[in-house]
Design an enzyme around this catalytic site. Sequence first.
Site, PDB file in Angstrom:
ATOM      1  N   ASP A   3      -2.989   1.982   6.933  1.00 19.58           N
ATOM      2  CA  ASP A   3      -2.147   1.516   5.832  1.00 19.58           C
ATOM      3  C   ASP A   3      -1.868   0.020   5.922  1.00 19.58           C
ATOM      4  OD1 ASP A   3      -2.048   4.123   4.916  1.00 19.58           O
ATOM      5  OD2 ASP A   3      -0.234   4.592   6.045  1.00 19.58           O
ATOM      6  N   GLU A  48      -1.944  -1.622  -5.951  1.00 18.82           N
ATOM      7  CA  GLU A  48      -3.175  -0.928  -6.314  1.00 18.82           C
ATOM      8  C   GLU A  48      -3.026  -0.328  -7.705  1.00 18.82           C
ATOM      9  OE1 GLU A  48      -5.646   1.204  -2.997  1.00 18.82           O
ATOM     10  OE2 GLU A  48      -3.541   1.591  -2.623  1.00 18.82           O
ATOM     11  N   ASP A  94       0.860  -1.187   0.000  1.00 20.96           N
ATOM     12  CA  ASP A  94       0.000   0.000   0.000  1.00 20.96           C
ATOM     13  C   ASP A  94       0.890   1.229   0.000  1.00 20.96           C
ATOM     14  OD1 ASP A  94      -2.600   1.448   0.382  1.00 20.96           O
ATOM     15  OD2 ASP A  94      -1.586   2.076   2.225  1.00 20.96           O
TER      16      ASP A  94
END
Length: 362
Positions: free
Chosen positions: A350, A267, A183
């Site tokens: 996170d 992502e 992340d």
Amino acid sequence: MLRHKAYKFRLYPSPEQETQMRRTLGFARFVFNHFLAAWKETYETTGKGLSYNACATQLPGLKQALPWLKEVDSIALQSSVRHVADGFQRFFKKQNQAPRFKSRKHPVQSYTTRYTNGNIAVKGNTIQLPKLGAVRFAKSREVEGRLLSATVRLAPSGKWFVSLVSEVDIQPLPVCEQAVGIDVGIKHLAVTSDDVVIDNPRHTRRYEKQLAIWQRRMARRTRGGSNWNHAKRKVARLHEKIRNSRHDALHKHTTKWIRENQTICLEDLRIMSMMKNRKLAKHIADAPWGEMSRQLHYKAEWYGRTIKEVPTFVPTSQTCHICGAIHTAVRDLSVREWECGGCQTWHDRDGNAAQNIKEMAV
């Protein structure tokens, strides 16, 4: 498997070699602009452009009409012709805008030559280049594989660089069972699913005051003057230092992830859309998420790893990775920790997102 690998080194040419390199840059730019104008004129007249072969066959005649073109590397001039044809091919495939005329005032100048009959060779701390002879360079590592081409580049900072492209046999890394979710963020550059937190070094902020000083000096000086050019080089060198520091840190992290994990989960971020947020744009630009993704993708392809991505709008930060409950209140970026109402688990924002990225990536 054979891959193309680039090696970038700084050059230290003699005054005579630098003069010849600048002449080659100018002549290559002239040839590019000449055939770009011919291409556009033909297109306006006939509705069709020129192919690479049509332009290449005109190059000897141009050199006969302008004998001074023979004073530089002929392959560099041929490469300029190919760049015109490649530029229009990409334009018609809607991959980029139409080629434009090159200017000698552009901050980055370069020319490319191909390997032919040993005209490019690395010998100790010098590199053999066509029409230049042996040029000293900063040999930071050995060049492997079969040399294909060399691109000589004059950076905005006034430094000379050469990029050597070679064909290297890269073997995949041994298969392992590890997988990691990553992340990315602003406060922390990356948080992984195995609880590793990488701080954001914020390289631009480190040199922000120096940049402001020299940018103000450049703004106060007469454009094009020697003092203005001196300030411009100072600004360019600071930006170069920021870029080098950023890339060095990224290469270390991405190489470590590739070596230790078989699957890397990321992502799928729409960075250009995120940059429209005027409050966060500067910080997003200083956190090189796009470059990190690019490095991971090509290294994974080289070394037999797998990259998986989570779709853009999946709520990875708002979903509890234990019970799957979604908490819309976590959408606020100021919420860094929260408690799940379903399973009463206390989450770091996170770290929870990294776990979800690992589980939801496809």
